[in-house]
Design an enzyme around this catalytic site. Structure first.
Site, PDB file in Angstrom:
ATOM      1  N   ILE A  13       0.767  -1.086  -0.124  1.00 56.82           N
ATOM      2  CA  ILE A  13       0.088   0.004   0.177  1.00 56.82           C
ATOM      3  C   ILE A  13       0.710   1.243   0.060  1.00 56.82           C
ATOM      4  O   ILE A  13       1.915   1.149   0.684  1.00 56.82           O
ATOM      5  CB  ILE A  13      -0.907  -0.102   1.064  1.00 56.82           C
ATOM      6  CG1 ILE A  13      -2.062   1.141   1.220  1.00 56.82           C
ATOM      7  CG2 ILE A  13      -0.257  -0.117   2.307  1.00 56.82           C
ATOM      8  CD1 ILE A  13      -2.957   1.022   2.071  1.00 56.82           C
ATOM      9  N   ALA A  14       0.707   2.091  -0.970  1.00 54.29           N
ATOM     10  CA  ALA A  14       1.653   3.445  -1.002  1.00 54.29           C
ATOM     11  C   ALA A  14       0.790   4.583  -1.527  1.00 54.29           C
ATOM     12  O   ALA A  14      -0.019   4.517  -2.618  1.00 54.29           O
ATOM     13  CB  ALA A  14       2.645   3.027  -1.573  1.00 54.29           C
TER      14      ALA A  14
ATOM     15  N   GLU B  86       2.674  -7.939   6.269  1.00 51.31           N
ATOM     16  CA  GLU B  86       3.957  -7.677   7.157  1.00 51.31           C
ATOM     17  C   GLU B  86       4.352  -6.029   7.051  1.00 51.31           C
ATOM     18  O   GLU B  86       4.077  -5.328   5.970  1.00 51.31           O
ATOM     19  CB  GLU B  86       5.128  -8.391   6.198  1.00 51.31           C
ATOM     20  CG  GLU B  86       4.879  -9.685   6.548  1.00 51.31           C
ATOM     21  CD  GLU B  86       4.247 -10.697   5.635  1.00 51.31           C
ATOM     22  OE1 GLU B  86       3.920 -10.100   4.800  1.00 51.31           O
ATOM     23  OE2 GLU B  86       3.992 -11.784   5.957  1.00 51.31           O
TER      24      GLU B  86
ATOM     25  N   ASN C  68       8.614   1.491  10.405  1.00 46.20           N
ATOM     26  CA  ASN C  68       7.561   2.063   9.736  1.00 46.20           C
ATOM     27  C   ASN C  68       6.296   2.696  10.551  1.00 46.20           C
ATOM     28  O   ASN C  68       5.267   2.022  10.380  1.00 46.20           O
ATOM     29  CB  ASN C  68       7.207   1.260   8.336  1.00 46.20           C
ATOM     30  CG  ASN C  68       6.497   1.908   7.387  1.00 46.20           C
ATOM     31  OD1 ASN C  68       5.968   3.499   7.407  1.00 46.20           O
ATOM     32  ND2 ASN C  68       6.249   1.507   6.322  1.00 46.20           N
TER      33      ASN C  68
ATOM     34  N   TYR D 142      -2.373   0.667  10.295  1.00 43.51           N
ATOM     35  CA  TYR D 142      -2.870  -0.753  10.377  1.00 43.51           C
ATOM     36  C   TYR D 142      -3.392  -0.782  11.998  1.00 43.51           C
ATOM     37  O   TYR D 142      -4.514  -1.191  12.182  1.00 43.51           O
ATOM     38  CB  TYR D 142      -1.913  -1.788  10.472  1.00 43.51           C
ATOM     39  CG  TYR D 142      -1.260  -1.587   9.026  1.00 43.51           C
ATOM     40  CD1 TYR D 142      -1.894  -1.483   7.918  1.00 43.51           C
ATOM     41  CD2 TYR D 142       0.155  -1.758   8.953  1.00 43.51           C
ATOM     42  CE1 TYR D 142      -1.417  -1.314   6.720  1.00 43.51           C
ATOM     43  CE2 TYR D 142       0.618  -1.653   7.577  1.00 43.51           C
ATOM     44  CZ  TYR D 142       0.012  -1.251   6.616  1.00 43.51           C
ATOM     45  OH  TYR D 142       0.518  -1.386   5.369  1.00 43.51           O
TER      46      TYR D 142
HETATM   47  C1  LIG Z   1       1.999   3.964   4.997  1.00 45.17           C
HETATM   48  C2  LIG Z   1       0.930   4.993   4.111  1.00 45.17           C
HETATM   49  C3  LIG Z   1       0.224   3.892   3.182  1.00 45.17           C
HETATM   50  C4  LIG Z   1      -0.092   5.493   4.980  1.00 45.17           C
HETATM   51  O1  LIG Z   1      -0.927   6.181   4.323  1.00 45.17           O
HETATM   52  P1  LIG Z   1      -1.172   7.684   4.736  1.00 45.17           P
HETATM   53  O2  LIG Z   1      -2.418   8.163   3.762  1.00 45.17           O
HETATM   54  O3  LIG Z   1      -0.035   8.543   4.771  1.00 45.17           O
HETATM   55  O4  LIG Z   1      -1.714   7.445   6.263  1.00 45.17           O
HETATM   56  P2  LIG Z   1      -2.882   8.361   6.899  1.00 45.17           P
HETATM   57  O5  LIG Z   1      -3.019   9.886   6.527  1.00 45.17           O
HETATM   58  O6  LIG Z   1      -4.198   7.677   6.669  1.00 45.17           O
HETATM   59  O7  LIG Z   1      -2.567   8.299   8.366  1.00 45.17           O
HETATM   60  C5  LIG Z   1      -2.180   7.101   8.892  1.00 45.17           C
HETATM   61  C6  LIG Z   1      -1.371   7.239  10.387  1.00 45.17           C
HETATM   62  O8  LIG Z   1      -0.095   7.528  10.052  1.00 45.17           O
HETATM   63  C7  LIG Z   1       0.408   8.903  10.707  1.00 45.17           C
HETATM   64  N1  LIG Z   1       1.278   9.404   9.497  1.00 45.17           N
HETATM   65  C8  LIG Z   1       1.051   9.608   8.467  1.00 45.17           C
HETATM   66  N2  LIG Z   1       2.445  10.205   7.871  1.00 45.17           N
HETATM   67  C9  LIG Z   1       3.252  10.063   8.741  1.00 45.17           C
HETATM   68  C10 LIG Z   1       4.163  10.579   8.985  1.00 45.17           C
HETATM   69  N3  LIG Z   1       5.263  11.092   7.745  1.00 45.17           N
HETATM   70  N4  LIG Z   1       5.145  10.335  10.295  1.00 45.17           N
HETATM   71  C11 LIG Z   1       4.501   9.946  11.471  1.00 45.17           C
HETATM   72  N5  LIG Z   1       3.292   9.683  11.213  1.00 45.17           N
HETATM   73  C12 LIG Z   1       2.622   9.727   9.983  1.00 45.17           C
HETATM   74  C13 LIG Z   1      -1.153   9.472  10.621  1.00 45.17           C
HETATM   75  O9  LIG Z   1      -0.846  10.654  11.611  1.00 45.17           O
HETATM   76  C14 LIG Z   1      -2.027   8.610  11.129  1.00 45.17           C
HETATM   77  O10 LIG Z   1      -1.722   8.303  12.323  1.00 45.17           O
HETATM   78  P3  LIG Z   1      -2.974   8.798  13.503  1.00 45.17           P
HETATM   79  O11 LIG Z   1      -4.025   8.030  13.212  1.00 45.17           O
HETATM   80  O12 LIG Z   1      -2.522   8.365  14.751  1.00 45.17           O
HETATM   81  O13 LIG Z   1      -2.902  10.216  13.248  1.00 45.17           O
HETATM   82  C15 LIG Z   1       1.802   5.900   3.505  1.00 45.17           C
HETATM   83  O14 LIG Z   1       2.530   6.845   4.499  1.00 45.17           O
HETATM   84  C16 LIG Z   1       3.001   5.621   2.412  1.00 45.17           C
HETATM   85  O15 LIG Z   1       2.537   5.591   1.425  1.00 45.17           O
HETATM   86  N6  LIG Z   1       4.023   5.327   2.906  1.00 45.17           N
HETATM   87  C17 LIG Z   1       5.064   4.789   2.173  1.00 45.17           C
HETATM   88  C18 LIG Z   1       4.948   3.407   1.792  1.00 45.17           C
HETATM   89  C19 LIG Z   1       4.729   2.454   2.769  1.00 45.17           C
HETATM   90  O16 LIG Z   1       5.681   2.422   3.778  1.00 45.17           O
HETATM   91  N7  LIG Z   1       3.937   1.614   2.645  1.00 45.17           N
HETATM   92  C20 LIG Z   1       3.631   0.671   3.834  1.00 45.17           C
HETATM   93  C21 LIG Z   1       4.210  -0.510   3.467  1.00 45.17           C
HETATM   94  S1  LIG Z   1       3.805  -1.803   4.874  1.00 45.17           S
END
Ligand SMILES: CC(C)(COP(=O)(O)OP(=O)(O)OC[C@H]1O[C@@H](n2cnc3c(N)ncnc32)[C@H](O)[C@@H]1OP(=O)(O)O)[C@@H](O)C(=O)NCCC(=O)NCCS
Length: 148
Positions: free
Chosen positions: A72-73, A106, A111, A118
């Site tokens: 998921i990204a 996983e 992260n 999750y």
């Molecule tokens: C992981 C990912 C999919 C989450 O999606 P997102 O749209 O950023 O997440 P959301 O905005 O829905 O927030 C989810 C939680 O993460 C937190 N969060 C989001 N970005 C953050 C950051 N850069 N640093 C710290 N916390 C963060 C949010 O505050 C939220 O937590 P909360 O409920 O306590 O407020 C996205 O950050 C991403 O693409 N990351 C890079 C790829 C990756 O690592 N994928 C997962 C592989 S397992």
């Protein structure tokens, strides 16, 4: 207000999906990996489109009644804005409609955003795969969501 849609990934999305992949991960999947996923009968991939632009994707494999999240990204500039939660919810609903009763994935312990995403949705940490991310020298936490 931005127009958001979430729909099934198709082959014509791959250029944009690869942009997300390359920008979101240090060890991205290749185009051929995604091409194989598109024709894999077990695989279900969704994309998030904002005002006509693909900004994220997520997918899982349905193995019997278990949905195994593969990835998921979101594009970095769209992270932290709730799209990950929205996408995950659609993945859970899709898996449920297909007959899954549980979902697993996983995640790297380091992260933090992904772990928050999750755990806030009810996934529980249940085990460790040692050195799963060998190229990064990191273990994987295994998380499960039951009773979809
Ligand atoms: C992981 C990912 C999919 C989450 O999606 P997102 O749209 O950023 O997440 P959301 O905005 O829905 O927030 C989810 C939680 O993460 C937190 N969060 C989001 N970005 C953050 C950051 N850069 N640093 C710290 N916390 C963060 C949010 O505050 C939220 O937590 P909360 O409920 O306590 O407020 C996205 O950050 C991403 O693409 N990351 C890079 C790829 C990756 O690592 N994928 C997962 C592989 S397992």
């Amino acid at each position: 207000m931005a127009e958001i849609s979430i729909r099934r990934m198709q082959e014509s999305d791959l250029d944009a999906v690869l942009v997300v992949e390359n920008r979101a991960f240090t060890t991205p999947w290749s185009r051929s990996a995604f091409e194989e996923e598109i024709i894999n009968d077990l695989a279900y991939y969704l994309v998030v489109v904002e005002d006509g632009k693909l900004i994220g994707y997520g997918g899982f494999w349905l193995v019997l009644d278990e949905a195994h999240v593969t990835n998921i990204a979101l594009l970095p500039e769209h992270q932290g804005a709730g799209y990950g939660s929205l996408l995950l919810e659609h993945m859970i609903l899709t898996a449920k409609m297909l007959g899954a009763v549980s979902m697993t994935l996983e995640v790297r312990p380091s992260n933090v955003p992904a772990r928050k995403l999750y755990s806030r949705r009810g996934f529980a940490e249940r085990g460790l795969r040692p050195n799963y991310y060998a190229e990064l020298g990191e273990d994987a936490l295994i998380m499960w969501l039951d009773n979809l």
